[in-house]
Design an enzyme around this catalytic site. Sequence first.
Site, PDB file in Angstrom:
ATOM      1  N   HIS A 170      -2.943  16.063 -22.028  1.00 36.86           N
ATOM      2  CA  HIS A 170      -3.981  16.479 -21.087  1.00 36.86           C
ATOM      3  C   HIS A 170      -3.364  17.431 -20.077  1.00 36.86           C
ATOM      4  O   HIS A 170      -2.209  17.268 -19.700  1.00 36.86           O
ATOM      5  CB  HIS A 170      -4.556  15.253 -20.351  1.00 36.86           C
ATOM      6  CG  HIS A 170      -5.845  15.548 -19.671  1.00 36.86           C
ATOM      7  ND1 HIS A 170      -5.900  16.068 -18.405  1.00 36.86           N
ATOM      8  CD2 HIS A 170      -7.122  15.434 -20.102  1.00 36.86           C
ATOM      9  CE1 HIS A 170      -7.160  16.245 -18.086  1.00 36.86           C
ATOM     10  NE2 HIS A 170      -7.923  15.871 -19.094  1.00 36.86           N
TER      11      HIS A 170
ATOM     12  N   ASP B 235     -10.575  11.035 -25.420  1.00 35.24           N
ATOM     13  CA  ASP B 235     -11.139  11.294 -26.749  1.00 35.24           C
ATOM     14  C   ASP B 235     -10.488  10.471 -27.850  1.00 35.24           C
ATOM     15  O   ASP B 235     -11.023  10.392 -28.953  1.00 35.24           O
ATOM     16  CB  ASP B 235     -10.994  12.786 -27.088  1.00 35.24           C
ATOM     17  CG  ASP B 235     -11.859  13.631 -26.204  1.00 35.24           C
ATOM     18  OD1 ASP B 235     -13.003  13.224 -25.972  1.00 35.24           O
ATOM     19  OD2 ASP B 235     -11.401  14.674 -25.722  1.00 35.24           O
TER      20      ASP B 235
HETATM   21  N1  ACO Z   1       0.372  17.175 -30.099  1.00 33.70           N
HETATM   22  C1  ACO Z   1       1.579  17.771 -30.197  1.00 33.70           C
HETATM   23  N2  ACO Z   1       2.091  18.565 -29.228  1.00 33.70           N
HETATM   24  C2  ACO Z   1       1.369  18.752 -28.119  1.00 33.70           C
HETATM   25  C3  ACO Z   1       0.114  18.142 -27.935  1.00 33.70           C
HETATM   26  C4  ACO Z   1      -0.390  17.331 -28.970  1.00 33.70           C
HETATM   27  N3  ACO Z   1      -1.574  16.732 -28.865  1.00 33.70           N
HETATM   28  N4  ACO Z   1      -0.391  18.501 -26.731  1.00 33.70           N
HETATM   29  C5  ACO Z   1       0.509  19.304 -26.177  1.00 33.70           C
HETATM   30  N5  ACO Z   1       1.585  19.456 -27.005  1.00 33.70           N
HETATM   31  C6  ACO Z   1       2.798  20.235 -26.746  1.00 33.70           C
HETATM   32  C7  ACO Z   1       2.522  21.710 -27.051  1.00 33.70           C
HETATM   33  O1  ACO Z   1       2.851  22.023 -28.397  1.00 33.70           O
HETATM   34  C8  ACO Z   1       3.398  22.408 -26.033  1.00 33.70           C
HETATM   35  O2  ACO Z   1       4.701  22.455 -26.543  1.00 33.70           O
HETATM   36  P1  ACO Z   1       5.663  23.753 -26.230  1.00 33.70           P
HETATM   37  O3  ACO Z   1       5.696  23.864 -24.735  1.00 33.70           O
HETATM   38  O4  ACO Z   1       6.949  23.400 -26.850  1.00 33.70           O
HETATM   39  O5  ACO Z   1       4.965  24.924 -26.863  1.00 33.70           O
HETATM   40  C9  ACO Z   1       3.408  21.456 -24.846  1.00 33.70           C
HETATM   41  O6  ACO Z   1       3.056  20.170 -25.344  1.00 33.70           O
HETATM   42  C10 ACO Z   1       2.385  21.836 -23.779  1.00 33.70           C
HETATM   43  O7  ACO Z   1       1.135  22.045 -24.413  1.00 33.70           O
HETATM   44  P2  ACO Z   1       0.020  22.991 -23.818  1.00 33.70           P
HETATM   45  O8  ACO Z   1      -1.074  23.157 -24.806  1.00 33.70           O
HETATM   46  O9  ACO Z   1       0.643  24.227 -23.266  1.00 33.70           O
HETATM   47  O10 ACO Z   1      -0.426  22.125 -22.571  1.00 33.70           O
HETATM   48  P3  ACO Z   1      -1.814  22.064 -21.929  1.00 33.70           P
HETATM   49  O11 ACO Z   1      -1.679  21.324 -20.668  1.00 33.70           O
HETATM   50  O12 ACO Z   1      -2.432  23.405 -21.841  1.00 33.70           O
HETATM   51  O13 ACO Z   1      -2.606  21.247 -23.055  1.00 33.70           O
HETATM   52  C11 ACO Z   1      -4.229  20.064 -24.209  1.00 33.70           C
HETATM   53  C12 ACO Z   1      -3.515  20.259 -22.854  1.00 33.70           C
HETATM   54  C13 ACO Z   1      -4.962  21.363 -24.594  1.00 33.70           C
HETATM   55  C14 ACO Z   1      -5.269  18.972 -24.012  1.00 33.70           C
HETATM   56  C15 ACO Z   1      -3.199  19.690 -25.290  1.00 33.70           C
HETATM   57  O14 ACO Z   1      -2.480  18.537 -24.924  1.00 33.70           O
HETATM   58  C16 ACO Z   1      -3.857  19.488 -26.669  1.00 33.70           C
HETATM   59  O15 ACO Z   1      -4.051  20.473 -27.397  1.00 33.70           O
HETATM   60  N6  ACO Z   1      -4.206  18.224 -27.023  1.00 33.70           N
HETATM   61  C17 ACO Z   1      -4.889  17.957 -28.277  1.00 33.70           C
HETATM   62  C18 ACO Z   1      -6.384  18.248 -28.103  1.00 33.70           C
HETATM   63  C19 ACO Z   1      -7.077  17.212 -27.244  1.00 33.70           C
HETATM   64  O16 ACO Z   1      -6.895  16.023 -27.413  1.00 33.70           O
HETATM   65  N7  ACO Z   1      -7.946  17.709 -26.335  1.00 33.70           N
HETATM   66  C20 ACO Z   1      -8.732  16.842 -25.456  1.00 33.70           C
HETATM   67  C21 ACO Z   1      -8.325  17.022 -24.035  1.00 33.70           C
HETATM   68  S1  ACO Z   1      -9.118  15.872 -22.982  1.00 33.70           S
HETATM   69  C22 ACO Z   1     -10.659  16.490 -22.712  1.00 33.70           C
HETATM   70  O17 ACO Z   1     -10.933  17.652 -22.764  1.00 33.70           O
HETATM   71  C23 ACO Z   1     -11.681  15.503 -22.434  1.00 33.70           C
END
Ligand code: ACO
Length: 433
Positions: A305, A362
């Site tokens: 998140h 979620d």
């Molecule tokens: N699985 C594996 N790796 C992950 C995940 C995940 N679910 N989430 C983040 N990471 C890693 C990324 O690969 C990234 O790695 P890097 O820095 O080496 O490239 C690092 O963690 C940071 O990720 P970002 O996407 O830059 O972080 P951000 O804060 O923007 O992401 C997000 C938040 C979009 C929710 C992300 O965690 C994700 O894609 N999760 C899966 C989708 C999800 O569950 N979304 C629901 C969110 S809650 C809501 O909207 C109600």
Amino acid sequence: MGSCATLIAGDKKIELPIIIGTENEKAIDISKICKELGYITVDPGFANTGSCKSAITFMDGEKGILRYRGIPVEQLAENSTFVETAYLLINGTLPTETELKAFSSLLTEHSLLHEDMQIFYQNFPERSHPMGILSSMVNALNSFYPYLGESREERINITVTRLLSKVRTMAAMSYKISRGHKVEYSRPDLTYCSNFLHMMFTTPVRPYVENPDFVKALNVFWILHADHEQNCSTSTVRLVGSAKVNLYSAISAGICALWGPLHGGANQAVIEMLETINKNGGDVTPFVKRAKDKDDPFRLMGFGHRVYKTYDPRAKIIKSVCDRLLTATKKHDPLLDIAKKLEDVALSDPYFIDYNLYPNVDFYSGLVLRSLGIPTNMFPVMFAIGRLPGWIAQWKEGQEDPERALIRPCQIYLGPKQRRYVPIEEMDRQVAS
Ligand code: ACO
């Protein structure tokens, strides 16, 4: 004068006021730097940017705190209903019994839908996603219900109740039409959540019978989704609303933003991921491995998140709702076993620990919706109904903000410098030579 931060850029210096929020959140007010220094700030993804001052929702991502108008979401999930929570978010205080009764009966009164709106469902291609249909229909409400009242307050109140009530009808109607069933309208004797389940599941051969466990689970699901401060869809509603567009269109834009799998589409993506794991024998290890592989775009859906760097407080609540619901209905869902296994493996894996990746709301919410009989492609729609009070409250706050302005961020241009227009014949010659 309060405390300030000093910014030196080139040969210019500026004192920037420090703003402290109710819960001691600290911010530096940079609103004058472009005018006074000639610099803008760059913050991709806005992770360091406060887009507004708000009195609606407080969240602390480090401690896993979420409060609506000061009240912890745990207390609301335990004691409140979705309608009461919606009232709280939109009006700022909990309602009295009389106010709640009046609000609830308005929601029932406005739940009907212009019959011509059913044409929408019939003309969308069969495989259309319900979120695309919902956003189009919400936008169309402005054409079907142009009368908005005399005073500004009346206009807002009518639009708000229509939205809260009709979106629920639209969602159920879309399900009924997709099944080829007769459309059902709400019943005045049922509450908001119970009415939704009635409109979804009643049939002439099997009339809806209220199940208090289902009604409670749906109330909690929607309460947990009711607001989450300046997330992607809420910021969209505020941004689109800042152009002074009508509330229906601003909400329609919010629905589009929510649709994305990185946001509200994640609940659907989680179930699809769990189903894939199940079909592959139930072993979670290869999926955890793929999620960690930087050459693989796969992510563990329902994990991570932008704000929460600990367990999402909503995920804790929805996980226990899921457990309670399955116990009450004496049902066994193999996907819940897989989800729990996945959570255990991920939470003890150094990758997820180092990146602070915990289950978000979620991760378990889709399992609750599945138990209620909601089809997977409707999950984001369920999220959208729940988020309506938050979007409305945030839109209203944005409109009433004395500092309001058209939201229009800046950019740093990295494209080509000025160059001349090349006629197409000359382009052809250049490419040929
Ligand atoms: N699985 C594996 N790796 C992950 C995940 C995940 N679910 N989430 C983040 N990471 C890693 C990324 O690969 C990234 O790695 P890097 O820095 O080496 O490239 C690092 O963690 C940071 O990720 P970002 O996407 O830059 O972080 P951000 O804060 O923007 O992401 C997000 C938040 C979009 C929710 C992300 O965690 C994700 O894609 N999760 C899966 C989708 C999800 O569950 N979304 C629901 C969110 S809650 C809501 O909207 C109600």
